[in-house]
Design a protein around this motif. Sequence first.
Motif, PDB file in Angstrom:
ATOM      1  N   ILE A   4      11.847  16.950  38.571  1.00  0.00           N
ATOM      2  CA  ILE A   4      11.265  17.025  37.004  1.00  0.00           C
ATOM      3  C   ILE A   4      13.341  16.938  36.825  1.00  0.00           C
ATOM      4  CG2 ILE A   4      12.145  18.489  34.842  1.00  0.00           C
ATOM      5  CD1 ILE A   4      10.481  20.232  37.904  1.00  0.00           C
TER       6      ILE A   4
ATOM      7  N   VAL B 122       3.289  23.247  37.650  1.00  0.00           N
ATOM      8  CA  VAL B 122       3.094  22.513  35.658  1.00  0.00           C
ATOM      9  C   VAL B 122       3.346  24.625  35.297  1.00  0.00           C
ATOM     10  CG1 VAL B 122       2.663  21.572  33.790  1.00  0.00           C
ATOM     11  CG2 VAL B 122       2.499  20.499  35.646  1.00  0.00           C
TER      12      VAL B 122
ATOM     13  N   ARG C  87       6.614  24.971  33.001  1.00  0.00           N
ATOM     14  CA  ARG C  87       6.771  25.886  31.419  1.00  0.00           C
ATOM     15  C   ARG C  87       6.777  27.773  31.304  1.00  0.00           C
ATOM     16  NH1 ARG C  87       0.801  24.267  29.210  1.00  0.00           N
ATOM     17  NH2 ARG C  87       1.613  24.916  27.534  1.00  0.00           N
TER      18      ARG C  87
ATOM     19  N   SER D 298      -3.756  21.277  23.555  1.00  0.00           N
ATOM     20  CA  SER D 298      -2.874  21.100  25.120  1.00  0.00           C
ATOM     21  C   SER D 298      -4.103  22.154  25.704  1.00  0.00           C
ATOM     22  CB  SER D 298      -1.216  21.921  24.701  1.00  0.00           C
ATOM     23  OG  SER D 298      -1.254  22.957  24.428  1.00  0.00           O
TER      24      SER D 298
ATOM     25  N   ALA E 112      -0.338  15.795  34.015  1.00  0.00           N
ATOM     26  CA  ALA E 112       0.108  16.210  32.694  1.00  0.00           C
ATOM     27  C   ALA E 112       0.864  17.936  31.844  1.00  0.00           C
ATOM     28  CB  ALA E 112       0.230  15.908  31.181  1.00  0.00           C
ATOM     29  N   THR E 113       2.223  17.337  31.334  1.00  0.00           N
ATOM     30  CA  THR E 113       2.249  19.153  30.274  1.00  0.00           C
ATOM     31  C   THR E 113       1.597  19.596  30.065  1.00  0.00           C
ATOM     32  OG1 THR E 113       4.015  17.701  29.598  1.00  0.00           O
ATOM     33  CG2 THR E 113       4.631  18.967  31.771  1.00  0.00           C
ATOM     34  N   TYR E 114       0.984  18.637  28.763  1.00  0.00           N
ATOM     35  CA  TYR E 114       0.398  18.645  27.148  1.00  0.00           C
ATOM     36  C   TYR E 114       1.820  19.403  26.334  1.00  0.00           C
ATOM     37  CZ  TYR E 114      -2.992  16.366  29.335  1.00  0.00           C
ATOM     38  OH  TYR E 114      -3.474  15.422  29.826  1.00  0.00           O
ATOM     39  N   SER E 115       2.792  19.718  27.076  1.00  0.00           N
ATOM     40  CA  SER E 115       3.463  20.978  26.045  1.00  0.00           C
ATOM     41  C   SER E 115       4.505  20.245  24.805  1.00  0.00           C
ATOM     42  CB  SER E 115       4.679  21.326  26.913  1.00  0.00           C
ATOM     43  OG  SER E 115       3.989  21.794  28.424  1.00  0.00           O
TER      44      SER E 115
ATOM     45  N   MET F 290       9.287  13.805  34.949  1.00  0.00           N
ATOM     46  CA  MET F 290       8.630  14.490  35.527  1.00  0.00           C
ATOM     47  C   MET F 290       7.744  13.880  36.679  1.00  0.00           C
ATOM     48  SD  MET F 290       5.506  16.935  34.414  1.00  0.00           S
ATOM     49  CE  MET F 290       4.013  16.876  34.781  1.00  0.00           C
TER      50      MET F 290
ATOM     51  N   SER G 149       2.287  11.151  36.437  1.00  0.00           N
ATOM     52  CA  SER G 149       2.700  12.532  35.920  1.00  0.00           C
ATOM     53  C   SER G 149       3.277  12.244  34.646  1.00  0.00           C
ATOM     54  CB  SER G 149       3.775  13.349  36.088  1.00  0.00           C
ATOM     55  OG  SER G 149       3.338  13.116  37.918  1.00  0.00           O
TER      56      SER G 149
ATOM     57  N   HIS H 147       4.787  13.629  30.519  1.00  0.00           N
ATOM     58  CA  HIS H 147       5.417  14.878  29.382  1.00  0.00           C
ATOM     59  C   HIS H 147       5.959  13.835  28.908  1.00  0.00           C
ATOM     60  CE1 HIS H 147       7.760  18.207  28.441  1.00  0.00           C
ATOM     61  NE2 HIS H 147       9.230  16.809  28.163  1.00  0.00           N
ATOM     62  N   ASP H 148       5.483  14.472  27.473  1.00  0.00           N
ATOM     63  CA  ASP H 148       6.205  14.322  26.023  1.00  0.00           C
ATOM     64  C   ASP H 148       5.731  12.996  26.022  1.00  0.00           C
ATOM     65  OD1 ASP H 148       6.375  14.993  23.747  1.00  0.00           O
ATOM     66  OD2 ASP H 148       8.710  14.615  24.060  1.00  0.00           O
TER      67      ASP H 148
END
Length: 450
Positions: free
Chosen positions: A65, A177, A181, A194, A381-384, A397, A414, A416-417
């Motif tokens: 990360i 993940v 988070r 998400s 994926a984080t979907y955060s 990440m 991977s 993220h956002d």
Amino acid sequence: MTERTQDTTPDALTDHTTGLPQPRRDTSGPQPAPYAAGIAMPPLDAWFHGQQSSEHLCMTAGLLIWFEGPPPSLSELRERVRRRWGVFPRLRLIPSTTSSASAWPRWTTGPEFDTAAHVTAGTEGRPATLEADTALLLARPLAPVRPPWQLHLLSSPGGFALLIRVHHALLDGTSMVTLLRSLLDASVAPLPGSGARRAHASSGPPTRRALTRALTDVLPKARPLPFHGPVDARRVVSFERVSRATLSAARDALPSGRASTNAVFLAATAAALRTAGLAGRWPRLPGVCATVPVDVRTAEDAGVLGNHYATIRVPLPTHRHPARRLAAVDSFTRRAALEGRAQAQALLVSRTRRRHGCLTDALGRYVASPLYSSLLCSSLATYSGPLALGTAPLVAMSLLPTLSTGHPLVVSMSLHDTDAVVAVMTDHHQRNLAPRLSGLIHDEIHALRL
């Protein structure tokens, strides 16, 4: 920045006999440690444990990360880990040692983990780059005397990086993940829906037809590729960043509708193999086939740690036309179809007897071989929405899966956002393939948008 507490009770919601998520139960009072007396590992955990024990492979997986901004002090990071990860019983598990190599492995519960041993800064010898740091750490087996995971604080240009390092028997990519988070702070609410994108709603037990298909799916379908062979003890990793705008444009290259990001990744990987001259042309042999992990957690159990996925083989079309490749992969990897097959496979695996035998051991060796899968591919994926550690935002990440028997190369993407990272990891013998393939996959994603 005020730190928010996390709901970590889903970690206790697993039936450790079958290894499958179970319905939510009351967690309002104190809960007993689930492995206090030791228990036989679920089959998937045991398979990864056996790969390192009997096949002498390093089964260390990682999640790297990147952050922009000032790094925390080591003491601050250890305190955050103690408070936020200390509530996960899974992170206290230790593989039991037995005098017999033929004994089925077991998990036992250790004491509260020691943050000084599990959270460290840098690497010995200080390689010149973050890639070299990461490759060095992923080549090191985790000591069996403590729970097999570590968190490393590493230097990175413009900021710093964290590397979550685990024995694959303990955690899968989705689990890492979940830990990420829980460790970080969200500056905004999670993206709408998400949770549903990370795990699907249960549709009931698999049908007999799905179970039969899962059984027949074991038949050979894959073509060995030129790089297959023994895996050595060293690792090389290469990364390529892909902007969300580029990825979105590539998804729109589907002639009808919009492709999934996973389909874009797999189609680009297939094209990269062709461009690199690695796909070959043997009409009498099976085609190029990638193994893709599919999460089998339900939406209610999205926070459960462990190994809760099935591996589905996806044909990788290597013909010339980019849109046709994308359409073929997208059709095969539609979520509903993959989830039904994954649930059926997970159920069959969970019913495997917890003991070694000639047939089960031979099957384990086969599914790890190039005859079962030409290539190991993973996407995550984080979907955060935005995440941060203190004042340093998370900017990217990368999941770094383990290599496997006969597979000295693994590919991942991977998200993220706003951005995606394509990573290729190889052993040292195939070191030239890591930057070559990661660059080609990056270029093929760009080519899809044209």
